[in-house]
Design a protein around this motif. Structure first.
Motif, PDB file in Angstrom:
ATOM      1  N   UNK A 153       0.809  -1.224   0.000  1.00  0.00           N
ATOM      2  CA  UNK A 153       0.000   0.000   0.000  1.00  0.00           C
ATOM      3  C   UNK A 153       0.842   1.273   0.000  1.00  0.00           C
ATOM      4  N   UNK A 154       1.824   1.425   0.878  1.00  0.00           N
ATOM      5  CA  UNK A 154       2.617   2.663   0.838  1.00  0.00           C
ATOM      6  C   UNK A 154       3.372   2.845  -0.486  1.00  0.00           C
ATOM      7  N   UNK A 155       3.852   1.741  -1.050  1.00  0.00           N
ATOM      8  CA  UNK A 155       4.545   1.850  -2.340  1.00  0.00           C
ATOM      9  C   UNK A 155       3.585   2.262  -3.445  1.00  0.00           C
ATOM     10  N   UNK A 156       2.383   1.705  -3.426  1.00  0.00           N
ATOM     11  CA  UNK A 156       1.380   2.060  -4.438  1.00  0.00           C
ATOM     12  C   UNK A 156       0.988   3.531  -4.309  1.00  0.00           C
ATOM     13  N   UNK A 157       0.840   3.998  -3.077  1.00  0.00           N
ATOM     14  CA  UNK A 157       0.498   5.403  -2.860  1.00  0.00           C
ATOM     15  C   UNK A 157       1.651   6.319  -3.286  1.00  0.00           C
ATOM     16  N   UNK A 158       2.870   5.952  -2.902  1.00  0.00           N
ATOM     17  CA  UNK A 158       4.033   6.789  -3.233  1.00  0.00           C
ATOM     18  C   UNK A 158       4.240   6.885  -4.732  1.00  0.00           C
ATOM     19  N   UNK A 159       3.949   5.811  -5.444  1.00  0.00           N
ATOM     20  CA  UNK A 159       4.135   5.801  -6.904  1.00  0.00           C
ATOM     21  C   UNK A 159       3.267   6.847  -7.594  1.00  0.00           C
ATOM     22  N   UNK A 160       2.141   7.161  -7.006  1.00  0.00           N
ATOM     23  CA  UNK A 160       1.248   8.157  -7.599  1.00  0.00           C
ATOM     24  C   UNK A 160       1.820   9.565  -7.510  1.00  0.00           C
ATOM     25  N   UNK A 161       2.686   9.794  -6.554  1.00  0.00           N
ATOM     26  CA  UNK A 161       3.172  11.143  -6.284  1.00  0.00           C
ATOM     27  C   UNK A 161       4.535  11.452  -6.890  1.00  0.00           C
ATOM     28  N   UNK A 162       5.388  10.437  -7.080  1.00  0.00           N
ATOM     29  CA  UNK A 162       6.750  10.693  -7.569  1.00  0.00           C
ATOM     30  C   UNK A 162       7.107   9.731  -8.697  1.00  0.00           C
ATOM     31  N   UNK A 163       8.121  10.098  -9.473  1.00  0.00           N
ATOM     32  CA  UNK A 163       8.590   9.265 -10.574  1.00  0.00           C
ATOM     33  C   UNK A 163       9.896   8.544 -10.264  1.00  0.00           C
ATOM     34  N   UNK A 164      10.743   9.160  -9.487  1.00  0.00           N
ATOM     35  CA  UNK A 164      12.070   8.608  -9.214  1.00  0.00           C
ATOM     36  C   UNK A 164      11.986   7.518  -8.142  1.00  0.00           C
ATOM     37  N   UNK A 165      12.682   6.416  -8.376  1.00  0.00           N
ATOM     38  CA  UNK A 165      12.643   5.282  -7.465  1.00  0.00           C
ATOM     39  C   UNK A 165      13.136   5.643  -6.070  1.00  0.00           C
ATOM     40  N   UNK A 173      -4.162  -1.349   8.412  1.00  0.00           N
ATOM     41  CA  UNK A 173      -4.423  -1.687   7.005  1.00  0.00           C
ATOM     42  C   UNK A 173      -5.469  -0.743   6.416  1.00  0.00           C
ATOM     43  N   UNK A 174      -6.515  -0.421   7.177  1.00  0.00           N
ATOM     44  CA  UNK A 174      -7.533   0.513   6.692  1.00  0.00           C
ATOM     45  C   UNK A 174      -6.956   1.908   6.464  1.00  0.00           C
ATOM     46  N   UNK A 175      -6.104   2.364   7.359  1.00  0.00           N
ATOM     47  CA  UNK A 175      -5.471   3.676   7.187  1.00  0.00           C
ATOM     48  C   UNK A 175      -4.563   3.667   5.957  1.00  0.00           C
ATOM     49  N   UNK A 176      -3.790   2.610   5.788  1.00  0.00           N
ATOM     50  CA  UNK A 176      -2.921   2.502   4.606  1.00  0.00           C
ATOM     51  C   UNK A 176      -3.758   2.478   3.332  1.00  0.00           C
ATOM     52  N   UNK A 177      -4.877   1.767   3.362  1.00  0.00           N
ATOM     53  CA  UNK A 177      -5.770   1.723   2.198  1.00  0.00           C
ATOM     54  C   UNK A 177      -6.372   3.092   1.920  1.00  0.00           C
ATOM     55  N   UNK A 178      -6.682   3.834   2.965  1.00  0.00           N
ATOM     56  CA  UNK A 178      -7.192   5.195   2.784  1.00  0.00           C
ATOM     57  C   UNK A 178      -6.164   6.104   2.137  1.00  0.00           C
ATOM     58  N   UNK A 179      -4.903   5.939   2.541  1.00  0.00           N
ATOM     59  CA  UNK A 179      -3.829   6.728   1.932  1.00  0.00           C
ATOM     60  C   UNK A 179      -3.710   6.394   0.442  1.00  0.00           C
ATOM     61  N   UNK A 180      -3.835   5.125   0.091  1.00  0.00           N
ATOM     62  CA  UNK A 180      -3.789   4.723  -1.317  1.00  0.00           C
ATOM     63  C   UNK A 180      -4.966   5.335  -2.075  1.00  0.00           C
ATOM     64  N   UNK A 181      -6.165   5.273  -1.487  1.00  0.00           N
ATOM     65  CA  UNK A 181      -7.347   5.826  -2.156  1.00  0.00           C
ATOM     66  C   UNK A 181      -7.194   7.323  -2.397  1.00  0.00           C
TER      67      UNK A 181
END
Length: 165
Positions: free
Chosen positions: A5-17, A52-60
């Motif tokens: 979840x954090x990786x999926x959320x972070x991918x939306x915001x930045x391009x660099x690994x 897990x719900x908070x992480x899912x909210x961050x992804x959403x």
């Protein structure tokens, strides 16, 4: 969940690994701290599922609102492109009408432009956009003229800078 979840959320915001890894760590930490805080605020609230719900909210939130990749940004961008395409089409109509009249400066009724676009919606919005960019002007109320800069824009768009005679 705290890996994906954090990786999926972070991918939306930045391009660099590298930045994505750092941001994913921060988001994972935030999800953990907020989840534990919520869990400890009440009795019988299990910590793991709340994290897990908070992480899912961050992804959403990331999927919806990330600039450039989020759904909202995509909708705004599509609308902007659609409006620009419509305005360019109306500009081409004004250019064609001006060329039919050998460049004489007399306005063309909005109704004529609507007829040329076959009842397409957004003609008035397109005309306002053209006016704001200095490519068209309303000579008399309801009668539109292409400006010199609008004529140049139309030539560039539709003829690659060369005027077809």
């Amino acid at each position: 969940a705290l890996v994906v979840a954090p990786a999926a959320a972070a991918r939306q915001w930045v391009n660099a690994l590298g930045r994505m890894v750092v941001l994913a760590g921060v988001l994972g930490g935030v999800a953990g701290v907020v989840g534990v805080a919520i869990s400890s605020a009440g009795r019988g609230i299990p910590t793991g599922p709340v994290v897990v719900l908070v992480a899912s909210g961050i992804v959403a939130i990331s999927l919806l609102f990330a600039p450039g990749r989020g759904l909202v940004a995509g909708l705004v961008n599509r609308r902007r492109v659609r409006n620009r395409i419509r305005a360019d089409a109306v500009l081409s109509d004004l250019y064609a009408l001006a060329m039919q009249h050998r460049g004489e400066a007399h306005g063309h009724p909005t109704a004529t432009l609507r007829a040329m676009r076959r009842g397409e919606v957004g003609i008035d919005r397109s005309l306002r956009l053209l006016r704001s960019r200095g490519w068209a002007e309303e000579g008399e109320p309801g009668r539109w003229l292409i400006t010199d800069t609008g004529r140049e824009r139309a030539r560039t768009l539709f003829f690659g800078g060369e005027e077809n005679q």
